[in-house]
Design an enzyme around this catalytic site. Sequence first.
Site, PDB file in Angstrom:
ATOM      1  N   GLY A 145       0.717  -1.315  -0.090  1.00 59.83           N
ATOM      2  CA  GLY A 145       0.028   0.180   0.013  1.00 59.83           C
ATOM      3  C   GLY A 145       0.792   1.169   0.060  1.00 59.83           C
ATOM      4  N   ARG A 162       1.356  -5.343  -5.861  1.00 60.73           N
ATOM      5  CA  ARG A 162       1.456  -6.480  -5.087  1.00 60.73           C
ATOM      6  C   ARG A 162       1.840  -7.570  -6.015  1.00 60.73           C
ATOM      7  NH1 ARG A 162      -2.301  -3.542  -1.744  1.00 60.73           N
ATOM      8  NH2 ARG A 162      -1.391  -3.456   0.291  1.00 60.73           N
ATOM      9  N   ASP A 198       5.077  -4.876   6.356  1.00 62.01           N
ATOM     10  CA  ASP A 198       5.516  -6.058   6.648  1.00 62.01           C
ATOM     11  C   ASP A 198       5.648  -7.331   5.657  1.00 62.01           C
ATOM     12  OD1 ASP A 198       2.781  -6.448   6.827  1.00 62.01           O
ATOM     13  OD2 ASP A 198       2.591  -7.358   8.632  1.00 62.01           O
ATOM     14  N   THR A 232       3.953   3.027   5.583  1.00 63.21           N
ATOM     15  CA  THR A 232       2.535   2.627   5.502  1.00 63.21           C
ATOM     16  C   THR A 232       1.604   3.604   6.508  1.00 63.21           C
ATOM     17  OG1 THR A 232       0.716   0.894   6.384  1.00 63.21           O
ATOM     18  CG2 THR A 232       2.867   0.863   7.308  1.00 63.21           C
ATOM     19  N   ASP A 243      -1.015   2.861   8.086  1.00 62.34           N
ATOM     20  CA  ASP A 243      -1.477   2.073   9.396  1.00 62.34           C
ATOM     21  C   ASP A 243      -0.683   2.232  10.586  1.00 62.34           C
ATOM     22  OD1 ASP A 243      -3.287   1.419   7.772  1.00 62.34           O
ATOM     23  OD2 ASP A 243      -2.555  -0.762   7.343  1.00 62.34           O
ATOM     24  N   ASP A 270       1.328   0.017  11.630  1.00 59.80           N
ATOM     25  CA  ASP A 270       1.285  -1.257  12.388  1.00 59.80           C
ATOM     26  C   ASP A 270       2.611  -2.029  12.585  1.00 59.80           C
ATOM     27  OD1 ASP A 270       1.603  -1.733   9.779  1.00 59.80           O
ATOM     28  OD2 ASP A 270      -0.131  -2.966   9.263  1.00 59.80           O
ATOM     29  N   ARG A 303      -7.148  -2.198   9.496  1.00 63.44           N
ATOM     30  CA  ARG A 303      -7.704  -3.556   9.687  1.00 63.44           C
ATOM     31  C   ARG A 303      -7.585  -4.224  10.960  1.00 63.44           C
ATOM     32  NH1 ARG A 303      -6.492  -4.449   4.020  1.00 63.44           N
ATOM     33  NH2 ARG A 303      -8.588  -3.818   2.695  1.00 63.44           N
TER      34      ARG A 303
HETATM   35  P1  ADP Z   1       2.903  -4.442   2.678  1.00 63.55           P
HETATM   36  O1  ADP Z   1       4.222  -4.278   2.427  1.00 63.55           O
HETATM   37  O2  ADP Z   1       2.152  -2.970   2.775  1.00 63.55           O
HETATM   38  O3  ADP Z   1       2.498  -5.199   4.028  1.00 63.55           O
HETATM   39  P2  ADP Z   1       1.683  -6.658   1.121  1.00 63.55           P
HETATM   40  O4  ADP Z   1       1.433  -7.598   2.438  1.00 63.55           O
HETATM   41  O5  ADP Z   1       0.771  -6.748   0.206  1.00 63.55           O
HETATM   42  O6  ADP Z   1       2.116  -5.251   1.507  1.00 63.55           O
HETATM   43  O7  ADP Z   1       3.192  -7.149   0.321  1.00 63.55           O
HETATM   44  C1  ADP Z   1       3.518  -6.619  -0.648  1.00 63.55           C
HETATM   45  C2  ADP Z   1       4.388  -7.304  -1.453  1.00 63.55           C
HETATM   46  O8  ADP Z   1       5.597  -8.209  -0.890  1.00 63.55           O
HETATM   47  C3  ADP Z   1       3.536  -8.690  -1.827  1.00 63.55           C
HETATM   48  O9  ADP Z   1       2.647  -8.565  -3.036  1.00 63.55           O
HETATM   49  C4  ADP Z   1       4.816  -9.527  -2.415  1.00 63.55           C
HETATM   50  O10 ADP Z   1       5.314  -9.250  -3.675  1.00 63.55           O
HETATM   51  C5  ADP Z   1       5.640  -9.286  -1.203  1.00 63.55           C
HETATM   52  N1  ADP Z   1       5.532 -10.267  -0.075  1.00 63.55           N
HETATM   53  C6  ADP Z   1       4.446 -10.253   0.828  1.00 63.55           C
HETATM   54  N2  ADP Z   1       4.498 -11.085   1.711  1.00 63.55           N
HETATM   55  C7  ADP Z   1       5.735 -12.010   1.035  1.00 63.55           C
HETATM   56  C8  ADP Z   1       6.081 -13.360   1.735  1.00 63.55           C
HETATM   57  N3  ADP Z   1       5.649 -13.971   2.560  1.00 63.55           N
HETATM   58  N4  ADP Z   1       7.257 -13.769   0.842  1.00 63.55           N
HETATM   59  C9  ADP Z   1       7.602 -12.880  -0.277  1.00 63.55           C
HETATM   60  N5  ADP Z   1       7.346 -12.074  -0.591  1.00 63.55           N
HETATM   61  C10 ADP Z   1       6.229 -11.213   0.135  1.00 63.55           C
END
Ligand code: ADP
Length: 322
Positions: free
Chosen positions: A11, A72, A103, A125, A127, A129, A171
């Site tokens: 995000g 993503r 995260d 972010t 959030d 969080d 969330r």
């Molecule tokens: P944020 O970084 O804001 O928490 P996401 O959880 O959507 O957002 O993660 C962003 C991107 O980071 C994902 O689309 C993916 O490409 C990568 N990512 C997230 N989780 C994993 C994971 N467990 N292993 C590898 N890449 C990940």
Amino acid sequence: MKAIGILTSGGDAPGMNAAIRAVVRTAIYYGYKVYGIEKGYRGLLDEEFVEMDLSSVGDIIQRGGTILKSSRCDEFKTAEGREKAVEILENYGIESLVVIGGDGSFTGAKLLSELGVKTIGIPGTIDNDLAYTDYTIGFDTAMNTVIDAIGKIRDTSSSHDRVNIVEVMGRNCGDLALYAGVAGGAETIVVPEREIRTDEIVSKLRTTQKRGKKHSIIVLAEGADIEGGALGLKNALTVKDKADVRITVLGHVQRGGSPSAFDRILASKLGNKAVELLIEGKSKRVVGIKDNKIIDLDIDDALSMEKEFDQDLYEMAKILSI
Ligand code: ADP
């Protein structure tokens, strides 16, 4: 020449551009070549690379969103995807990668570091969080956006003696609702971390109504554990209190806008620190702010920390809204 890659992932958040600017300028200052990787890990796998110079980050410190775009990417979650990413980075001579995100993005950075790429994560972010840092880039701006909206809603709410439910993002983490609720003088704050019964909200409304206050602002985090969400709460209040209730869902306005001074300064400090760590040869670290000091720690340690809810602030908010 050694090269550093930078991407924004997950995000978006106001202040990401200020962080990109700080990373690019610091890296160039120390003689590194910098590649901007567009659309996060998706763009990494699609080789959407742009070489950055000093002017490519000019005039962006004040802009919301991210000039590098974000996305993503499920392919990056697979071992094959990440191996492909390492190969691509090697082809460009990129030894180190700065990842701005939350995260999920940090987990991706950590897995990449296990394949030999030096990685540093910057928390971006709205959030707030992430447990290891007091603030994430974008939170302060989003909070100010919410406060601004609450102020406007309060005006009309007061004119019509209405109850207004303001739904904000969050969330799993209620920081945005809690901080904006306190700063906006909300009568009730509903967060995912704490349960609250609708009866409690109704009885509070009755108490304030008895002393002549007919309007009320309820700030509700989107992930709050309340039956039926904002609509469920509205229906309950309409039935139980006969109140004239309106809902305002702030939605994506919270993710945009020019970053606040706080976010710009935080982003600048964190971006600068991230490059300094890479120069020191560090990897698999995240940067953050704790007790007003810029800190860095291991990604695993950072991700294993549990976010502490600010119970004192929550209790104080209740006292101040009697
Ligand atoms: P944020 O970084 O804001 O928490 P996401 O959880 O959507 O957002 O993660 C962003 C991107 O980071 C994902 O689309 C993916 O490409 C990568 N990512 C997230 N989780 C994993 C994971 N467990 N292993 C590898 N890449 C990940």
